[in-house]
Scaffold this active site. Structure first.
Site, PDB file in Angstrom:
ATOM      1  CG  ASN A 157      -1.844   1.192   1.262  1.00 16.86           C
ATOM      2  OD1 ASN A 157      -2.547   1.448   0.291  1.00 16.86           O
ATOM      3  ND2 ASN A 157      -1.870   1.926   2.365  1.00 16.86           N
ATOM      4  CG  HIS A 159      -0.206   6.612   4.675  1.00 18.55           C
ATOM      5  ND1 HIS A 159      -1.562   6.621   4.866  1.00 18.55           N
ATOM      6  CD2 HIS A 159       0.311   7.526   5.538  1.00 18.55           C
ATOM      7  CE1 HIS A 159      -1.867   7.498   5.808  1.00 18.55           C
ATOM      8  NE2 HIS A 159      -0.753   8.064   6.229  1.00 18.55           N
TER       9      HIS A 159
END
Length: 239
Positions: A157, A159
């Site tokens: 992911n 961020h």
């Protein structure tokens, strides 16, 4: 050239990070091929980007599923391998003051949606699942069915903040509101917490006194588009 890894991607919106990864794959700057792009929302720009690159696309409409669940969830609606007690014991996403009913609804409704994703994703047998602007949190039910090898993470992911500072949904906004003079972005693996998984890479940028929130987002996105392909390559190198 090294053996290319197979990558799946999930998105929720415009897909600018997805485009950066597509471009890196096409110009062979990373040893990866994208097999699919899935979205929790129909009609988003990111799906068009994937289709233009001849990548398989599909949608699991989270909003529609959650609205349906609000009318009531029967045991027959749940995945056959769903165990509420097991998932509750692992989850770290729901606020501590949430009621048992709220926690149960969250985990059950998400598992129904996640199972629909899993039924498609698992057929591809990808080496890495990349969240390229996917705005839904993943529960332990989903994570455990992707991370099947103990100690090996397979979900990545990005961020918009320098973790562990400013986890959550508005990293650049939080960075701006706090008055930071340095901002940045982080690529990390997914675990059961919110933006708590092992960090793979980070890029930072200076924030000038007269920078607006839009300036910070613009600077951050430019860093993201370089960082994400770089971190995918790091994964490929270790594979």
């Amino acid at each position: 050239m090294a053996k290319k890894i197979s990558v799946g991607t999930l998105i929720s919106g415009g897909g600018t990070n997805l485009q950066a990864i597509i471009d890196a794959c096409l110009n062979n700057s990373i040893d990866a091929n994208i097999l699919f792009t899935g979205s929790d929302s129909p009609g988003v720009k990111g799906l068009e980007r994937a289709q233009k690159a001849n990548i398989d696309t599909f949608v699991v409409d989270y909003s529609q599923i959650i609205q349906s669940c609000k009318k009531g969830i029967n045991d027959t609606d749940l995945p056959k391998d769903f165990n509420l007690e097991e998932i509750q014991s692992k989850q770290q996403l729901v606020a501590g003051d949430a009621s048992k009913e709220q926690i149960a609804f969250f985990l059950k409704s998400r598992a129904i949606a996640e199972r629909k994703f899993l039924d498609i994703i698992l057929a591809y047998n990808v080496d890495l699942l990349v969240l390229a602007g996917f705005m839904r949190v993943l529960t332990p039910y989903f994570i455990d069915r992707i991370n099947t090898d103990p100690g090996r993470y397979k979900i990545m992911n990005i961020h918009p903040a320098l973790l562990p500072s400013f986890p959550g949904t508005d990293g650049y906004g939080d960075t701006f509101a706090y008055g930071c003079k340095v901002g940045g972005c982080t690529v990390h693996f997914i675990d059961y917490g919110e933006d708590t998984g092992p960090i793979i890479g980070q890029k930072a940028f200076e924030i000038e006194d007269d920078d607006t929130l839009d300036d910070i987002k613009r600077k951050g996105l430019k860093k993201e588009w370089k960082l994400y392909p770089h971190c995918i390559q790091k994964f490929a190198d270790s594979f």
